[in-house]
Write a protein that holds these residues in place. Structure first.
Motif, PDB file in Angstrom:
ATOM      1  N   ALA A 185      34.620  21.133  42.405  1.00  0.00           N
ATOM      2  CA  ALA A 185      34.893  22.488  41.910  1.00  0.00           C
ATOM      3  C   ALA A 185      33.564  23.226  41.870  1.00  0.00           C
ATOM      4  N   MET A 186      33.487  24.298  42.667  1.00  0.00           N
ATOM      5  CA  MET A 186      32.252  25.083  42.761  1.00  0.00           C
ATOM      6  C   MET A 186      32.251  26.186  41.707  1.00  0.00           C
ATOM      7  N   THR A 187      31.127  26.351  41.029  1.00  0.00           N
ATOM      8  CA  THR A 187      31.023  27.475  40.107  1.00  0.00           C
ATOM      9  C   THR A 187      30.558  28.681  40.906  1.00  0.00           C
ATOM     10  N   THR A 188      31.477  29.545  41.245  1.00  0.00           N
ATOM     11  CA  THR A 188      31.141  30.623  42.172  1.00  0.00           C
ATOM     12  C   THR A 188      30.713  31.883  41.421  1.00  0.00           C
ATOM     13  N   GLY A 189      30.106  32.793  42.145  1.00  0.00           N
ATOM     14  CA  GLY A 189      29.743  34.076  41.558  1.00  0.00           C
ATOM     15  C   GLY A 189      29.910  35.154  42.605  1.00  0.00           C
ATOM     16  N   ALA A 190      30.297  36.349  42.151  1.00  0.00           N
ATOM     17  CA  ALA A 190      30.375  37.498  43.065  1.00  0.00           C
ATOM     18  C   ALA A 190      29.202  38.400  42.739  1.00  0.00           C
ATOM     19  N   PHE A 191      28.538  38.874  43.773  1.00  0.00           N
ATOM     20  CA  PHE A 191      27.337  39.690  43.563  1.00  0.00           C
ATOM     21  C   PHE A 191      27.463  41.014  44.319  1.00  0.00           C
ATOM     22  N   THR A 192      27.006  42.077  43.669  1.00  0.00           N
ATOM     23  CA  THR A 192      26.960  43.381  44.341  1.00  0.00           C
ATOM     24  C   THR A 192      25.588  44.006  44.060  1.00  0.00           C
ATOM     25  N   PRO A 193      25.105  44.827  44.999  1.00  0.00           N
ATOM     26  CA  PRO A 193      23.786  45.435  44.753  1.00  0.00           C
ATOM     27  C   PRO A 193      23.891  46.556  43.717  1.00  0.00           C
ATOM     28  N   HIS A 218      43.396  39.422  38.905  1.00  0.00           N
ATOM     29  CA  HIS A 218      42.747  38.420  39.765  1.00  0.00           C
ATOM     30  C   HIS A 218      43.714  37.959  40.861  1.00  0.00           C
ATOM     31  N   LEU A 219      44.984  37.837  40.494  1.00  0.00           N
ATOM     32  CA  LEU A 219      45.948  37.412  41.512  1.00  0.00           C
ATOM     33  C   LEU A 219      46.151  38.502  42.570  1.00  0.00           C
ATOM     34  N   PHE A 220      46.015  39.755  42.156  1.00  0.00           N
ATOM     35  CA  PHE A 220      46.099  40.844  43.132  1.00  0.00           C
ATOM     36  C   PHE A 220      45.045  40.617  44.228  1.00  0.00           C
ATOM     37  N   TYR A 221      43.830  40.301  43.803  1.00  0.00           N
ATOM     38  CA  TYR A 221      42.751  40.120  44.797  1.00  0.00           C
ATOM     39  C   TYR A 221      42.887  38.806  45.570  1.00  0.00           C
ATOM     40  N   ALA A 222      43.466  37.793  44.936  1.00  0.00           N
ATOM     41  CA  ALA A 222      43.726  36.550  45.682  1.00  0.00           C
ATOM     42  C   ALA A 222      44.749  36.862  46.772  1.00  0.00           C
ATOM     43  N   HIS A 223      45.736  37.683  46.409  1.00  0.00           N
ATOM     44  CA  HIS A 223      46.772  38.060  47.370  1.00  0.00           C
ATOM     45  C   HIS A 223      46.188  38.899  48.513  1.00  0.00           C
ATOM     46  N   GLN A 224      45.254  39.781  48.181  1.00  0.00           N
ATOM     47  CA  GLN A 224      44.578  40.565  49.223  1.00  0.00           C
ATOM     48  C   GLN A 224      43.923  39.621  50.226  1.00  0.00           C
ATOM     49  N   ILE A 231      34.650  43.614  29.108  1.00  0.00           N
ATOM     50  CA  ILE A 231      34.055  42.275  28.995  1.00  0.00           C
ATOM     51  C   ILE A 231      34.987  41.335  28.226  1.00  0.00           C
ATOM     52  N   THR A 232      34.740  40.041  28.398  1.00  0.00           N
ATOM     53  CA  THR A 232      35.521  39.036  27.669  1.00  0.00           C
ATOM     54  C   THR A 232      34.867  38.847  26.295  1.00  0.00           C
ATOM     55  N   ASP A 233      35.494  38.031  25.447  1.00  0.00           N
ATOM     56  CA  ASP A 233      34.906  37.765  24.120  1.00  0.00           C
ATOM     57  C   ASP A 233      33.523  37.123  24.244  1.00  0.00           C
ATOM     58  N   LEU A 234      33.267  36.472  25.390  1.00  0.00           N
ATOM     59  CA  LEU A 234      31.952  35.854  25.594  1.00  0.00           C
ATOM     60  C   LEU A 234      30.946  36.841  26.191  1.00  0.00           C
ATOM     61  N   GLY A 235      31.394  38.079  26.416  1.00  0.00           N
ATOM     62  CA  GLY A 235      30.488  39.099  26.959  1.00  0.00           C
ATOM     63  C   GLY A 235      30.400  39.068  28.472  1.00  0.00           C
ATOM     64  N   TRP A 236      31.269  38.290  29.124  1.00  0.00           N
ATOM     65  CA  TRP A 236      31.223  38.231  30.590  1.00  0.00           C
ATOM     66  C   TRP A 236      31.973  39.431  31.158  1.00  0.00           C
ATOM     67  N   GLU A 237      31.359  40.071  32.159  1.00  0.00           N
ATOM     68  CA  GLU A 237      32.004  41.235  32.763  1.00  0.00           C
ATOM     69  C   GLU A 237      33.274  40.813  33.510  1.00  0.00           C
ATOM     70  N   ILE A 238      34.317  41.607  33.348  1.00  0.00           N
ATOM     71  CA  ILE A 238      35.576  41.297  34.055  1.00  0.00           C
ATOM     72  C   ILE A 238      35.541  42.053  35.389  1.00  0.00           C
ATOM     73  N   TYR A 239      35.611  41.303  36.476  1.00  0.00           N
ATOM     74  CA  TYR A 239      35.460  41.922  37.799  1.00  0.00           C
ATOM     75  C   TYR A 239      36.377  41.198  38.803  1.00  0.00           C
ATOM     76  N   PRO A 240      37.676  41.493  38.733  1.00  0.00           N
ATOM     77  CA  PRO A 240      38.640  40.760  39.570  1.00  0.00           C
ATOM     78  C   PRO A 240      38.361  40.865  41.060  1.00  0.00           C
ATOM     79  N   ALA A 241      37.824  42.021  41.532  1.00  0.00           N
ATOM     80  CA  ALA A 241      37.587  42.180  42.969  1.00  0.00           C
ATOM     81  C   ALA A 241      36.622  41.116  43.494  1.00  0.00           C
ATOM     82  N   GLY A 242      35.812  40.579  42.599  1.00  0.00           N
ATOM     83  CA  GLY A 242      34.845  39.557  43.001  1.00  0.00           C
ATOM     84  C   GLY A 242      35.524  38.292  43.512  1.00  0.00           C
ATOM     85  N   LEU A 243      36.744  38.057  43.051  1.00  0.00           N
ATOM     86  CA  LEU A 243      37.451  36.852  43.516  1.00  0.00           C
ATOM     87  C   LEU A 243      37.720  36.967  45.023  1.00  0.00           C
TER      88      LEU A 243
END
Ligand code: IFM
Length: 407
Positions: free
Chosen positions: A224-232, A338-344, A290-302
């Motif tokens: 299981a890879m811990t992935t990340g999405a990055f944008t400039p 997130h499922l919307f972007y998985a479907h894309q 953001i989530t309760d942990l302060g993580w930005e919610i960014y579904p398009a990154g999936l």
């Protein structure tokens, strides 16, 4: 936006994920020892925290209450479950395996099978037997030999029940938090031994892959890879774009590239997005949601992560995606978006074959203790009763109908 009905491919796996230490309870390993250490308790005391909230202890008592967890999976209409084994429970002393623990895990896996739930089994999800740590843990090359012995045991004793294998969960998270920022055991900071650990992770993965395939040639094995999405931060700035390329390569590809020929599918864990700038502090997230942990919610990154993995030409399973959201206000949309972007991604021909929500239950969130609530089911910390959150009903509908309705 007009109502959309997103159908997923036939046979798409719908699941939920947990790990052994985070839900079982009653384990003794490097984490349980660290949680009780003086350094750790002093730090928590200074921060005014209640120590009990940071001791894993009984977790969700899932070792005993696994039947309750299976009931939850059935309520969710899940066709698969990702769960883990606890190495320290199976091999409490070096070379001595606990027969009752093997029998118990067999019972759990058989019960899942009787309930028509496919099994995704994780062999290592961050915790280690104390005897291994005393010998230097993952910094010692001997871990290769020890892990092979453990992998062989699992293949022989439980292999007939496993549908998908995950050898290592997010090894790079341990590099980041165990050897760079020191948040996780062995709590080292910017420590060069991390290279030894990385090469041991790679070797262990390859060996275990061979062990599993020798016995089960058709096995589906990965990590299981811990992935990340990055944008400039600024798309017109070439240096920001270079930062994105580097981050994407080192976070998502570098490790996997070294394992070519040793994975049958790609396991994606997706939680994180960063807007990167070449200037310190490098991270410029907008953090609109953001989530309760302060993580930005960014579904398009999936979608971005899935697209990046298309080049490996292997099926992809999203083995973790979830949100710490105690009020359960954001979770339903979090899942659907997130499922919307998985479907894309699927629409563009990317071979995504499953989605596992993290997590089935509120559980022990490592250094953060019990306060982050990731569960589709809340767990009462005294009675261990599982209670479905409203989002569990939303997810159950998705799993049942193999589709997501976006309105
Ligand atoms: O709880 C963890 C899990 O153990 C590994 N992936 C990320 C989750 C949320 O932080």
């Amino acid at each position: 936006m007009p109502k959309q009905i997103l159908k997923f491919p036939a046979g798409f796996l719908w699941g939920s994920a947990t790990s052994a230490y985070q839900i079982e309870g009653g384990n003794t390993n490097d984490w349980s020892e660290w949680e009780k250490s003086e350094v750790r308790s002093n730090k928590l005391e200074k921060e005014g925290k209640n120590l009990d909230d940071y001791l894993c202890g009984s977790a969700c008592k899932s070792y005993e209450l696994f039947g309750e967890d299976i009931k939850c999976l059935k309520e969710l209409n899940c066709s698969a479950y990702r769960l883990g084994l606890e190495w320290s429970r199976l091999e409490p002393e070096a070379g001595k395996f606990d027969k009752s623990a093997i029998a118990h895990y067999r019972l759990i896996l058989k019960t899942l099978k009787e309930n028509q739930i496919k099994i995704v089994l994780t062999l290592w999800h961050w915790t280690n037997p104390v005897w291994l740590i005393k010998q230097g843990g993952w910094e010692n090359q001997k871990v290769r030999q020890y892990f092979s012995r453990y992998a062989r045991l699992i293949v022989n004793e439980l292999g007939d029940l496993v549908d998908f294998w995950v050898i290592l969960n997010e090894p790079l998270m341990i590099i980041g938090h165990g050897y760079l920022d020191g948040k996780f055991p062995p709590n080292k900071k910017f420590n060069p031994t991390l290279f030894k650990v990385i090469y041991n992770f790679l070797a262990v993965h390859k060996q275990s892959y061979k062990i599993i395939h020798n016995r089960y040639p058709k096995a589906r094995v990965s990590l299981a890879m811990t992935t990340g999405a990055f944008t400039p931060a600024n798309i017109y700035n070439p240096l920001d774009r270079l930062m994105v390329k580097l981050a994407n390569y080192f976070r998502n590809d570098w490790f996997l590239n070294r394992l070519k020929g040793y994975f049958d599918y790609i396991g994606v864990n997706y939680y994180h997005h960063d807007r990167l700038s070449w200037r310190p502090p490098f991270r410029k997230n907008l953090n609109k949601k953001i989530t309760d942990l302060g993580w930005e919610i960014y579904p398009a990154g999936l979608e971005q992560v899935l697209k990046n993995y298309q080049k490996y030409q292997k099926p992809i399973y999203i083995l973790e995606n979830g949100i710490a959201d105690a009020d359960d206000k954001l979770r339903p949309d979090f899942i659907k978006d997130h499922l919307f972007y998985a479907h894309q991604a699927i629409k563009q021909g990317i071979d995504v074959r499953g989605y596992f929500y993290w997590s089935l239950l509120d559980n022990f969130e490592w250094a953060e203790g019990y306060w982050p609530k990731f569960g589709l089911y809340a767990v009462d910390r005294k009675t261990f009763k599982r209670t479905a959150r409203p989002s569990a009903k939303v997810y159950a509908e998705i799993c049942k109908n193999n589709r997501v309705v976006i309105s």
